[in-house]
Scaffold this motif. Sequence first.
Motif, PDB file in Angstrom:
ATOM      1  N   LEU A 257      47.015  69.535  52.416  1.00  0.00           N
ATOM      2  CA  LEU A 257      47.144  69.575  50.963  1.00  0.00           C
ATOM      3  C   LEU A 257      45.823  70.004  50.321  1.00  0.00           C
ATOM      4  O   LEU A 257      45.794  70.800  49.375  1.00  0.00           O
ATOM      5  N   TYR A 258      44.741  69.467  50.854  1.00  0.00           N
ATOM      6  CA  TYR A 258      43.421  69.743  50.301  1.00  0.00           C
ATOM      7  C   TYR A 258      42.914  71.129  50.680  1.00  0.00           C
ATOM      8  O   TYR A 258      42.362  71.848  49.833  1.00  0.00           O
ATOM      9  N   THR A 259      43.063  71.509  51.928  1.00  0.00           N
ATOM     10  CA  THR A 259      42.488  72.786  52.345  1.00  0.00           C
ATOM     11  C   THR A 259      43.264  73.966  51.750  1.00  0.00           C
ATOM     12  O   THR A 259      42.672  75.011  51.452  1.00  0.00           O
ATOM     13  N   ARG A 260      44.564  73.822  51.563  1.00  0.00           N
ATOM     14  CA  ARG A 260      45.306  74.884  50.876  1.00  0.00           C
ATOM     15  C   ARG A 260      44.815  75.037  49.444  1.00  0.00           C
ATOM     16  O   ARG A 260      44.631  76.150  48.938  1.00  0.00           O
ATOM     17  N   ARG A 261      44.613  73.898  48.770  1.00  0.00           N
ATOM     18  CA  ARG A 261      44.154  73.971  47.389  1.00  0.00           C
ATOM     19  C   ARG A 261      42.734  74.531  47.309  1.00  0.00           C
ATOM     20  O   ARG A 261      42.399  75.280  46.383  1.00  0.00           O
ATOM     21  N   LEU A 262      41.874  74.174  48.261  1.00  0.00           N
ATOM     22  CA  LEU A 262      40.516  74.725  48.256  1.00  0.00           C
ATOM     23  C   LEU A 262      40.545  76.244  48.345  1.00  0.00           C
ATOM     24  O   LEU A 262      39.769  76.930  47.653  1.00  0.00           O
ATOM     25  N   ARG A 263      41.402  76.778  49.171  1.00  0.00           N
ATOM     26  CA  ARG A 263      41.461  78.233  49.312  1.00  0.00           C
ATOM     27  C   ARG A 263      42.017  78.884  48.049  1.00  0.00           C
ATOM     28  O   ARG A 263      41.606  79.991  47.681  1.00  0.00           O
ATOM     29  N   GLU A 264      42.947  78.215  47.383  1.00  0.00           N
ATOM     30  CA  GLU A 264      43.453  78.736  46.112  1.00  0.00           C
ATOM     31  C   GLU A 264      42.364  78.694  45.048  1.00  0.00           C
ATOM     32  O   GLU A 264      42.160  79.675  44.307  1.00  0.00           O
ATOM     33  N   TRP A 265      41.676  77.569  44.940  1.00  0.00           N
ATOM     34  CA  TRP A 265      40.661  77.404  43.896  1.00  0.00           C
ATOM     35  C   TRP A 265      39.451  78.294  44.149  1.00  0.00           C
ATOM     36  O   TRP A 265      38.730  78.640  43.210  1.00  0.00           O
TER      37      TRP A 265
ATOM     38  N   ARG B 181      39.132  65.059  43.832  1.00  0.00           N
ATOM     39  CA  ARG B 181      39.278  64.163  44.983  1.00  0.00           C
ATOM     40  C   ARG B 181      40.722  63.733  45.193  1.00  0.00           C
ATOM     41  O   ARG B 181      41.144  63.468  46.321  1.00  0.00           O
ATOM     42  N   HIS B 182      41.483  63.639  44.113  1.00  0.00           N
ATOM     43  CA  HIS B 182      42.871  63.180  44.222  1.00  0.00           C
ATOM     44  C   HIS B 182      43.882  64.299  44.004  1.00  0.00           C
ATOM     45  O   HIS B 182      45.086  64.036  43.911  1.00  0.00           O
ATOM     46  N   LEU B 183      43.408  65.545  43.929  1.00  0.00           N
ATOM     47  CA  LEU B 183      44.292  66.703  43.781  1.00  0.00           C
ATOM     48  C   LEU B 183      45.307  66.499  42.665  1.00  0.00           C
ATOM     49  O   LEU B 183      46.512  66.723  42.854  1.00  0.00           O
ATOM     50  N   CYS B 184      44.845  66.074  41.518  1.00  0.00           N
ATOM     51  CA  CYS B 184      45.767  65.844  40.398  1.00  0.00           C
ATOM     52  C   CYS B 184      46.679  67.061  40.227  1.00  0.00           C
ATOM     53  O   CYS B 184      46.184  68.183  40.064  1.00  0.00           O
ATOM     54  N   PRO B 185      47.996  66.868  40.251  1.00  0.00           N
ATOM     55  CA  PRO B 185      48.921  68.005  40.213  1.00  0.00           C
ATOM     56  C   PRO B 185      49.200  68.519  38.807  1.00  0.00           C
ATOM     57  O   PRO B 185      50.260  69.069  38.540  1.00  0.00           O
ATOM     58  N   TYR B 186      48.282  68.285  37.907  1.00  0.00           N
ATOM     59  CA  TYR B 186      48.343  68.815  36.550  1.00  0.00           C
ATOM     60  C   TYR B 186      46.911  69.212  36.168  1.00  0.00           C
ATOM     61  O   TYR B 186      45.945  68.679  36.728  1.00  0.00           O
TER      62      TYR B 186
ATOM     63  N   PRO C 225      55.133  66.343  37.385  1.00  0.00           N
ATOM     64  CA  PRO C 225      54.539  64.989  37.438  1.00  0.00           C
ATOM     65  C   PRO C 225      54.393  64.385  36.049  1.00  0.00           C
ATOM     66  O   PRO C 225      53.287  64.074  35.588  1.00  0.00           O
ATOM     67  N   ALA C 226      55.513  64.198  35.350  1.00  0.00           N
ATOM     68  CA  ALA C 226      55.477  63.778  33.947  1.00  0.00           C
ATOM     69  C   ALA C 226      54.848  62.396  33.781  1.00  0.00           C
ATOM     70  O   ALA C 226      54.043  62.175  32.869  1.00  0.00           O
TER      71      ALA C 226
ATOM     72  N   VAL D 265      53.352  62.129  45.184  1.00  0.00           N
ATOM     73  CA  VAL D 265      53.472  62.794  43.885  1.00  0.00           C
ATOM     74  C   VAL D 265      53.044  64.259  44.001  1.00  0.00           C
ATOM     75  O   VAL D 265      53.681  65.155  43.417  1.00  0.00           O
ATOM     76  N   ILE D 266      51.984  64.515  44.756  1.00  0.00           N
ATOM     77  CA  ILE D 266      51.511  65.888  44.942  1.00  0.00           C
ATOM     78  C   ILE D 266      52.557  66.725  45.657  1.00  0.00           C
ATOM     79  O   ILE D 266      52.864  67.862  45.253  1.00  0.00           O
ATOM     80  N   ARG D 267      53.133  66.177  46.718  1.00  0.00           N
ATOM     81  CA  ARG D 267      54.159  66.922  47.464  1.00  0.00           C
ATOM     82  C   ARG D 267      55.377  67.190  46.584  1.00  0.00           C
ATOM     83  O   ARG D 267      55.970  68.274  46.646  1.00  0.00           O
ATOM     84  N   ARG D 268      55.771  66.225  45.784  1.00  0.00           N
ATOM     85  CA  ARG D 268      56.916  66.424  44.905  1.00  0.00           C
ATOM     86  C   ARG D 268      56.629  67.497  43.858  1.00  0.00           C
ATOM     87  O   ARG D 268      57.502  68.299  43.518  1.00  0.00           O
TER      88      ARG D 268
END
Length: 334
Positions: free
Chosen positions: A287-295, A71-76, A31-32, A21-24
């Motif tokens: 997926l996680y490390t990219r988001r950590l750098r963004e956040w 923890r689950h990188l919710c995409p919303y 992610p409706a 779901v995250i990749r999509r």
Amino acid sequence: MDNIFGDAAERLFAQTCTPDVIRRAEQGHRPAEAWQACEDAGFGDALVPQEDGGAGLDLAEALPIVLAAGRHLCPYPIAHTLLARAWLCRARRPQATGSIALAPHGLSVQDGRLRGANVPWVRTADYVLAEAGGQAWLLPVQAASIQPNGVHGNLAAEASWALGDAERVDGGSPLDVLAAAAYAGLIAGAMERVLAMTLDYANQRAQFGKPIGRFQAVQQQVSVMAEQVWAARMAAQLAFQGGDGQPALLLAATGKARASQAAPLVADIAHAVHGAIGVTEEYDLQLYTRRLREWRLAGGSETHWHERIGAGAVASGGDALSYLRGALYGKVAA
């Protein structure tokens, strides 16, 4: 710190916010269904008072939901939504449905439009609650003109709105403290997952006849990583202090600064332990490390918040101990 709401969020996000779901979502598929499951569970109204139809949680009780989202990188933007809805309720503009992203920085009014070069979560949110020109605006994403920002997998994008589609919201407090608290919690949750992934890999990957986790050099790196992860969790606990769904400014500033400071170190150590596999598209670590750098940068980096904290300390005119005591009781501002 965990509670029944955090346990429920953990189960729901594990089922609905899978890596697929995250990749999509990163590829442009909203992610409706995942968001609707979160909406149906009532997490978006966690901080809204019961008399206004919410769960009436305080900030500390809502933190486990935000940690689970990280923890689950919710995409919303569920962490943003629960804080934004409480903010809108205080401003007497309740928002009943739809996810809301917080954008306290980076938007401005230009040529009759509200424009932002890197609007957070705009690719998956329903609304953006933004500050521009000293005014708060509620912006429907459906009315936005959105262009990719060129960053791989980023859920932020360049976006603009006609002023006729933007709703001014008066009477609310500044949004930057909300965003700081939200990202502190998300970073802490994501880093917990990165630590767990790194420990699992170190105990499974064998070299020279034994797991690499038994080598002293790797153990030392993982120890440093664990220290940073738990420091970030304590920082998130600081950030989620306050009343009426409003974090205390200095505590949120301190929490975000410390969490942002830990993010690149944790990401770097995770990739060092994982080696080449950690950067592959198929492996979930990236997926996680990219988001950590963004956040780390979103809502203000550690440099931004350290400057705010330092300026507040100097302006207070008192000694450091009195300033810190005042911060604990929400009596000083950064």
